[in-house]
Design an enzyme around this catalytic site. Structure first.
Site, short mmCIF file in Angstrom:
data_model
loop_
_atom_site.label_atom_id
_atom_site.label_comp_id
_atom_site.label_asym_id
_atom_site.label_seq_id
_atom_site.Cartn_x
_atom_site.Cartn_y
_atom_site.Cartn_z
N LYS A 294 0.71 -1.24 0.44
CA LYS A 294 -0.15 -0.41 -0.24
C LYS A 294 0.71 0.83 -0.02
CE LYS A 294 -3.76 2.33 2.92
NZ LYS A 294 -4.56 2.24 3.92
N GLU A 298 -3.22 6.95 1.17
CA GLU A 298 -3.56 7.29 3.32
C GLU A 298 -3.05 7.07 3.90
OE1 GLU A 298 -6.91 3.91 3.74
OE2 GLU A 298 -8.24 5.29 3.17
N ARG A 331 -1.07 -2.81 -4.40
CA ARG A 331 -2.71 -1.81 -4.50
C ARG A 331 -2.64 -0.85 -4.79
NH1 ARG A 331 -4.64 -0.54 0.48
NH2 ARG A 331 -6.20 -2.46 1.06
N ASP A 372 -14.68 1.34 -1.70
CA ASP A 372 -14.22 1.60 -0.03
C ASP A 372 -15.56 0.14 0.59
OD1 ASP A 372 -12.88 0.30 1.81
OD2 ASP A 372 -12.33 2.03 3.09
N GLU A 400 -16.00 -4.78 8.13
CA GLU A 400 -15.98 -2.68 8.33
C GLU A 400 -16.99 -2.04 8.42
OE1 GLU A 400 -12.65 -1.80 5.80
OE2 GLU A 400 -12.67 0.51 7.27
#
Lengths: 710, 710
Positions: A294, A298, A331, A372, A400
């Site tokens: 990743k 973020e 990713r 997401d 989640e």
């Protein structure tokens, strides 16, 4: 005398199984005595021995599993022989390319189960394939299917079938709701928990062959010698079960633990550091799987920090892996904090132009949807637009956005809905082009040389692995679909129920019905008709009013766009034009608000409150109908469950019943939060026959605030 | 026929107990069949029935436990009768003040077990006392003691016997090393895990009667209606086992969840808010225990934010609790970030002058030592200086500074060392004054009206509750000492081993020996001779070189004060004069470096490296001797454990063996870190026969750095 001992033994098994409540630890690998004695005897006649030539750890694991399984299911000890000789009535495990080993197999890992000369022959080109076949054979018995004339040929459709664990070195799991990490980092490598092997058994039984052990928000610890020794200890346990380990890497590791001044992927010293590190890893773990990354996402660092591309970063790692049988999973989950941008479009904008520039050891790992892991998303546009780049699909098993471990949501329909979506990557077709997401991912559309599916694991240290007992089915379903994405949600559910909960046909049907409807029920009370992301910070409670955040695209209002006119995110050409990222046939399905299917409506259109929909109801009335019927349907699930009380283990029954009660309470909470909040914009009454919520919006907010306290 | 069934049943039990590896879940409440048939028969003759009059949940719990226990231990079903009538040879549970119920008992919770008219009578003034007696009786059988002529009278020495759980609402446990919290906040109150009851059983078996469910760094969530409902559900499970729940409070709750402008404890609105909140709590939980408070400590808010004293804060809460049977536990763990100050002195400086000003419902809860749960600390000076304030002692069971869940450290000697320390609160005596910490805490020195002991729990969601199987003994020992602090560490260890690990006398002796030495071994390799707190941020790895921190008193150098002259913190009148906080007789023991016992030397003195000690060695040589022999002794523990291999369950054996291996590795790590670091100041060679570490200080630091990465 023999009879006496047999009676004694059966009694023993019965009493034993009764004296222990089922705590769910065994998952679907339950080998309790089959109750029907005739069936047991019939199986026993075909399973008088297990013959296996060769003693690799994997073949030993296959024989052991069969022996333990048959002992439990049939209540009799079955010997393991090194050679069947002339004996008949047994099970032969066979590896090789000879005629028995199944010339029809396409892959190394595929298996055949056939009846030959009065024996059941489980054959494959590889030891791992035999292990998969052994589990498949046990599954036949566990689901009470006949085994006397088997002729099964099964190849995995995808080569890398993986779980991703978002587990941190401190023991927590990001988005984990079933306890702490399974990996006891402070105990490893000296102490090997027996649980590691059971984890491997469960995965192997599904055909999962890879495990990324740590969080994609990665700690550099995992590339130190200290932690690689721990990872290697896990790899040693997993290896007999055909499972390779992977690690998520922290991109600036060359700086943080290597002492270099940069992590620029084009810097020779950096490249050398990665090459050396990779060499070190393969010395410890000869079958190491590779790296998951990743980067520039973020807040995680990445190659763009050095003005390099994702491809530059990925290809550097691929180069380091070149001498070995390992891959890079990079990713595509990226998006910038731009209030004007549409996050929906970010991945293709960043990755589309890189198609064809990745090394052949690189797979780009794409979340199923563009945002997401929402309860319902359209498929990611990347799947129709990257013909020269192998794309892995990443699903999320952990719930989640699906109610943590207290809501019952069977996810196979989520996976299937995406996998079966037509990308029209190769243009038109009637009634469909055949270029489904599944066929893009499995390589049949673009001929990808390597293929992969990844699931973000829902496992943890909870005794039953997944918190919610029914969430085991999501692990199961994902695993089964990685092997064969053509299986139906229903078939998988029925199989899992029979292996895990009950063998009573009526109960199986009732539980399957509940499971199959559970996702739509959840969507209805949670985010119907294409709504998304109205969650609190921890993604637990409703917060559609949330409009403050460090990033605009981390607010709820960014997504639903409620105003006095209507609701929904306009992604047509009048809006963000995200729809243009899809192929024309896909656009056609969704770009007209009159014909766009209602489940996707608000993903693509800002729809007036008063707009009449195909159901005959206005948008507002339709929304209310879905919120209310969704919440009510949880009551229906409770009733369904109550009716299987006598058919499932009492502890499991009580546990699910308790969680359903919580789910019902929270479904009403979600419903109330949404309708009271949206009502402030729509300014319409709750339509009959529904009654307005018993609480005010402020009261709902106060309850949400409780869950926002530190 | 009866014989046949009995044989069958015994065989069944034997086979059953063999077919399941021991995963540690049952703790010391193991009721496996007693192997010695003669012993079993002897017990069975005295346990032919259980008679109990009355059916309160607590009496039912007592009868159930006895029934399950006897069934397992004796392999026979024992009926529960409501009245013994004229029957003999059974167990009678009796509550009341009559002659049978034991006029000699001092407390409500005490119990007697006596033989009367050929029955075993378990009696108490309360239902809870009978429950404690039932567990005590079972303990007799579990440890193979005779029960035919019992005459036991037992009263708890302390009234509030409590576990403190530093558990957070997100599931993590501060300083927890055995998984996540036991309390499933997202499932409560609807789903009640069967584990809650087993937790209560384990505590009741020791006499623990209170549980603070949440972290002292408290979330205000626990005072909201939403969370109080969850706490109440736990209280309902615990109640039959005599356990009351308490919550840790967040002092500014009136602002944060009450909407008030202040949390000033003298503000009438604030006082009303607490009174109303307390009323709300008692409506839900009629036997609520009270509040635990960490205020104005390590960043937590408190009354000093409003220029009020700790007494003002505590007394406000006491006032709110006035109508109810609840108490306030106010912690004295406070210290300011002052580089000139000695943290050692902070608690008495802040609390000493408040003696006599606290409400009678307030207990001040004092950590055993003046700093923070170090492997060895002198007792806190407060215990000799607060005659007018009930003081609870707070021990830490979780191994924050004792090697997490990988080091074997039996803590009873830590507890006992402190409890048996003489405070000389009442002046001189010979050979001791009798005013030990234990007798201060149990009220016999100052006549405290209420008394308490608290242990910071080491439990978590790990299957075996405590991570390290041997750490169960620390929970056990703490619990037994809350009931009777005069028990010896050895007696407790032997009892626990017999109930938990093995009944073989030689193995018991060997394991007890290892346990009893384990704390000194740990001190030797970790922080010998009065060293303290050289830990990394997470308190895992050695970091004696650490000299940077947001607070000076959060560095390692603040504590050990190594320089070119010597080592240790001068707390005599030439230094911080912390010694003056103790009574003169105590000062006399410690203030002369020539006579100060070596285990405490560096707590109070800065000693030159070349100083000759009572052992005949210089300080430097003595330190090295202890570091090396300490690390080597872990090897000895491994050998001891290897010798009991055949006497304990194989899974438990392997688990402990694996952890001992880790401990050995880490002990050498600690040794190397210290000696290499201190050597830079001492500038002396490692004395023979010890060999210098195989690595450099830099290499040690690099390994530590791994554990400091995010």
């Amino acid at each position: 005398m023999i009879l006496t001992i047999r009676v004694l033994f059966s009694l023993l098994l019965l009493l034993t199984s009764r004296s222990y409540a089922d705590d769910g630890y065994r998952l679907w690998l339950k080998y309790d005595l089959i109750k029907d004695a005739a069936k047991r005897d019939a199986y026993a006649r075909s399973a008088q021995f297990i013959a296996v030539t060769g003693n690799s750890p994997t073949l030993k694991a296959a024989a052991d599993e069969l022996q333990v399984g048959l002992q439990g299911l049939l209540g009799k000890a079955v010997p393991v022989l090194t050679n069947a000789g002339n004996r008949t009535g047994g099970i032969i495990l066979s590896v090789g390319n000879g005629p028995v080993a199944g010339a029809q197999l396409r892959t190394q890992e595929g298996y055949q189960i056939t009846s030959r000369s009065n024996n059941i022959v489980v054959s494959s080109k590889s030891d791992a394939g035999v292990l998969y076949g052994a589990f498949a054979l046990l599954r036949q018995l566990q689901t009470l299917q006949p085994i006397n004339a088997l002729s099964l040929t099964s190849d995995p459709k995808v080569r890398y079938r993986m779980l991703n664990h978002w587990d941190n070195p401190n023991g927590t799991i990001e988005r984990g709701y079933a306890g702490e990490t399974l990996w006891k980092w402070y105990e490893l490598p000296e102490r090997i928990s027996p649980r590691y092997r059971d984890y491997a058994r469960a995965n192997a039984s599904l055909g999962i062959n890879g495990t990324v052990v740590n969080n994609v928000n990665a700690s550099a610890r995992f590339l130190t010698a200290e932690y690689l020794g721990k990872v290697a200890a896990l790899a040693n346990v997993f290896r007999p079960y055909g499972i390779r380990v992977y690690v998520s890497i922290y991109f600036p590791a060359p700086k943080v633990i290597g002492g270099l001044k940069t992590a620029d992927p084009l810097d020779p010293e950096v490249r050398k550091w990665w090459a050396d590190k990779t060499k070190e890893i393969y010395k410890l773990i000869p079958d190491f799987g590779g790296f998951l990354v990743k980067a520039n996402s973020e807040g995680e660092p990445g190659p763009q920090d050095y003005n390099r591309t994702h491809a530059d970063g990925a290809n550097m790692l691929a180069e380091a892996l070149k001498p070995y049988d390992g891959i890079v999973l990079w990713r595509s989950f990226v998006y910038k904090a731009d209030p004007k941008a549409d996050r929906f479009k970010a991945a293709l904008e960043e990755f589309g132009h890189l198609d064809g520039t990745f090394d052949k050891k690189v797979i780009v790992q794409v979340k199923n949807g563009p945002i997401d892991f929402q309860p319902r998303e359209p498929f990611s546009p990347l799947f129709g637009k990257m013909p020269k780049t192998p794309l892995a699909i990443e699903f999320q098993l952990t719930q989640e956005y699906l109610g943590f471990a207290t809501h019952l949501v069977y996810e196979a329909p989520i996976f299937k809905e995406c996998l079966d979506s037509d990308t029209y990557a190769k243009g038109q077709g009637a009634p469909s082009s055949g270029a489904t997401v599944a066929k893009v991912v499995d390589g049949s559309v673009d001929g990808y040389p390597i293929t992969a599916m990844a699931g973000v694991a829902n496992t943890g240290s909870d005794r039953n692995w997944t918190g919610h007992p029914m969430a085991q089915a999501n692990w199961y379903a994902f695993g089964r679909l990685t092997w064969d994405h053509t299986l139906s949600s229903e078939a998988i559910a029925r199989e899992w129920i029979a292996m895990t909960l009950t063998k009573e046909p009526q109960a199986i049907t009732r539980i399957a019905d509940m499971m199959l409807k559970s996702r739509e029920i959840y969507v209805n009370y949670n985010t119907p008709m294409g709504l998304s992301r109205p969650w609190t910070g921890v993604h637990f409670a409703p917060e559609p009013w949330q409009n403050k955040s460090p990033r605009p695209d981390w607010t709820a209002v960014y997504y639903h766009r409620a105003d006095s006119v209507g609701l929904g995110f306009d992604r047509t050409e009048k809006g963000s034009n995200a729809l243009a990222q899809y192929n024309p046939e896909v656009q056609k399905q969704w770009n007209n608000p009159e014909t766009c299917p209602l489940p996707y409506l608000l993903w693509f259109h800002h729809v007036p409150w008063t707009k009449k929909l195909s159901t005959g109801r206005t948008l507002w009335d339709e929304l209310c109908t879905r919120f209310y019927t969704g919440a009510d349907s949880v009551g229906w699930m409770q009733q369904q469950w109550a009716q299987v009380k006598g058919s499932v283990d009492p502890e499991t029954y009580a546990e699910v019943a308790g969680r359903l009660e919580t789910q019902h309470k929270e479904a009403i909470w979600w419903r109330d939060a949404w309708v009271l909040y949206l009502q402030e914009y729509a300014r319409k009454p709750i339509p009959a026959p529904f009654k307005k919520p018993e609480r005010t919006l402020d009261e709902v907010k106060q309850l949400v605030d409780v869950y926002l306290l530190r």
